[in-house]
Design a protein around this motif. Structure first.
Motif, short mmCIF file in Angstrom:
data_model
loop_
_atom_site.label_atom_id
_atom_site.label_comp_id
_atom_site.label_asym_id
_atom_site.label_seq_id
_atom_site.Cartn_x
_atom_site.Cartn_y
_atom_site.Cartn_z
N SER A 1 -40.26 21.35 7.93
CA SER A 1 -41.74 21.25 7.20
C SER A 1 -41.51 21.83 5.68
O SER A 1 -41.01 22.84 5.47
CB SER A 1 -42.40 22.66 8.19
N ILE B 1 -38.71 26.03 7.92
CA ILE B 1 -39.91 25.95 6.74
C ILE B 1 -39.20 26.16 5.37
O ILE B 1 -38.91 27.15 5.24
CB ILE B 1 -40.95 27.31 7.22
N CYS C 1 -49.14 21.66 6.85
CA CYS C 1 -47.78 22.58 7.17
C CYS C 1 -48.33 23.81 7.94
O CYS C 1 -47.49 24.20 8.73
CB CYS C 1 -47.55 23.00 5.72
N GLU D 1 -48.32 22.55 11.62
CA GLU D 1 -47.00 22.62 12.14
C GLU D 1 -46.23 24.05 12.59
O GLU D 1 -45.99 23.96 13.71
CB GLU D 1 -46.06 21.91 11.16
#
Length: 90
Positions: free
Chosen positions: A17, A70, A82, A85
């Motif tokens: 991500s 991340i 984002c 996610e």
């Protein structure tokens, strides 16, 4: 009655991500490194390579990944996708 628990292997070992402007090149490098590592047995999801249908992106994150990575930059938490996610990852 006997119950047998079978674990289903997830489609992706890692999901990267990231915010494209802040970490797109690093995400690409990380995918290459993870994919070539003998310690990583599954696929690495990078949206520019693996995303074929935006409608299913959050389903992939919620149900088809082992680990969410991340790549934190100053803009990642201002991007709706984002944030989504992170929110749906188990």
């Amino acid at each position: 009655a006997r119950h047998i628990w079978m674990s289903r292997k997830k489609a992706f070992s890692y999901f990267l991500s990231h915010h494209k402007d802040g970490a797109g090149a690093f995400a690409r490098l990380l995918k290459l490194e993870l994919s070539s590592s003998s310690k990583v047995s599954g696929e690495v999801f990078l949206d520019s390579d693996n995303l074929t249908d935006l409608d299913f992106l959050l389903d992939v994150v919620a149900f088809q990944i082992e680990k969410l990575v991340i790549l934190v930059t100053d803009k990642i938490f201002f991007r709706p996708w984002c944030l989504a996610e992170v929110a749906v990852a188990e």
